[in-house]
Design an enzyme around this catalytic site. Sequence first.
Site, PDB file in Angstrom:
ATOM      1  CB  CYS A 119      -0.955  -0.068   1.315  1.00  0.00           C
ATOM      2  SG  CYS A 119      -2.152  -1.360   1.271  1.00  0.00           S
ATOM      3  CG  HIS A 176      -5.904   2.031   0.362  1.00  0.00           C
ATOM      4  ND1 HIS A 176      -4.828   2.692  -0.314  1.00  0.00           N
ATOM      5  CD2 HIS A 176      -5.657   1.280   1.202  1.00  0.00           C
ATOM      6  CE1 HIS A 176      -3.979   1.953   0.036  1.00  0.00           C
ATOM      7  NE2 HIS A 176      -4.316   1.173   0.831  1.00  0.00           N
ATOM      8  CB  CYS A 196      -0.415  -0.005   7.756  1.00  0.00           C
ATOM      9  SG  CYS A 196      -2.071   0.177   7.036  1.00  0.00           S
TER      10      CYS A 196
END
Length: 385
Positions: A89, A341, A371
């Site tokens: 991510c 996201h 994260c």
Amino acid sequence: MPEAYIVDAVRTPVGRRKGGLSAVHPADLGAHVLKALIERAGVDPAAVEDVVFGCLDTVGPQAGDIARTAWLAAGLPEEVPGVTVDRQCGSSQQAVHFAAQGVLSGTQDLVIAGGTQNMSMIPIAFASRQAAEPLGLDEGPYAGSAGWRARYGDAPVNQFHGAQLIAQKWGITRQDMEEFALRSHRKAIRAIDEGRFARETVAYGDVSVDEGPRRDTTLEKMATLKPVVEGGTITAAVSSQVSDGAAAMLIASERAVREHGLRPRARIHHLSVRGEDPIRMLSAPIPATAYALKKTGMSLADIDLVEINEAFAPVVLAWLKETGADPERVNVNGGAIALGHPLGATGVKLMTTLLHELERTGGRFGLQTMCEGGGQANVTIIERL
């Protein structure tokens, strides 16, 4: 000491799953922001020395070094190369780090960092399934590793399990998470209605604003959802949305600023990355933030705004508990629970928002962390000029 400057940054609106961007080739999403970035910065595209893009699940339309594909799809000079980065991510935040490091080392002067992702087209973790099945292998990057099993046993390695472990460790209730999620939607809707994202976004066709925020969501509606982990408290309402989008940022040296007549908007003050427990996976922003602040000699009192990716509500809530940060300075325009996201693009998307919000409010320092799979977290501190 050399400096790495942010000259400009743009992003697409973020599309919802099966929304307005779902049928757009991810290279075309990337090309869209690349063209807009070059046009806004007013720089000769042939002067760009590399294009570093984040992307996950690089199969099908996202395969084949999509950084290079997106640049060529934009009709930009063939002599400019591209490379694709996967730090899960945090991929495009890492792209910023690599671009800035090239400039800070003195080996490059003008580098673009960005990312693109179409999750509607290529679902999360699709790549590992697609790669494993035809070869008769166990699914996933950890299955079958004797060394991994010796160290971590057979504990589940997935983001939902990690989010649940964080909620349990830090005593975060389902109500805490749902109230946080509702605030995220309300902040995002306010930001859209006030036009806070207008300068940073470049419409793609009919999609001109972020599609994710839900104006009709309520705590009562959230309470009806079933947990994604049996017996747990994590639901879709407190998780980031499946999303499509792209973002790009131009990083320049002092020499490039001078030679190309550019106006820097911010400088990279600090960049680092740290790791932690890969089973809990999503709590690494806590030690990574502590590491960055210690290394810079700063405290959170010096930070005007924070963007921490809302992969799941407990990620941010645990970070707030551990750091003691002022919630009023954190994700002031909402986060991924409301805004989405788009995995490989999120790092630069967040930094684009951080830059524009520092300019809107007159803040000086902004900190970004997120994260990442494998129990990792990048931290970037930028200084508005």
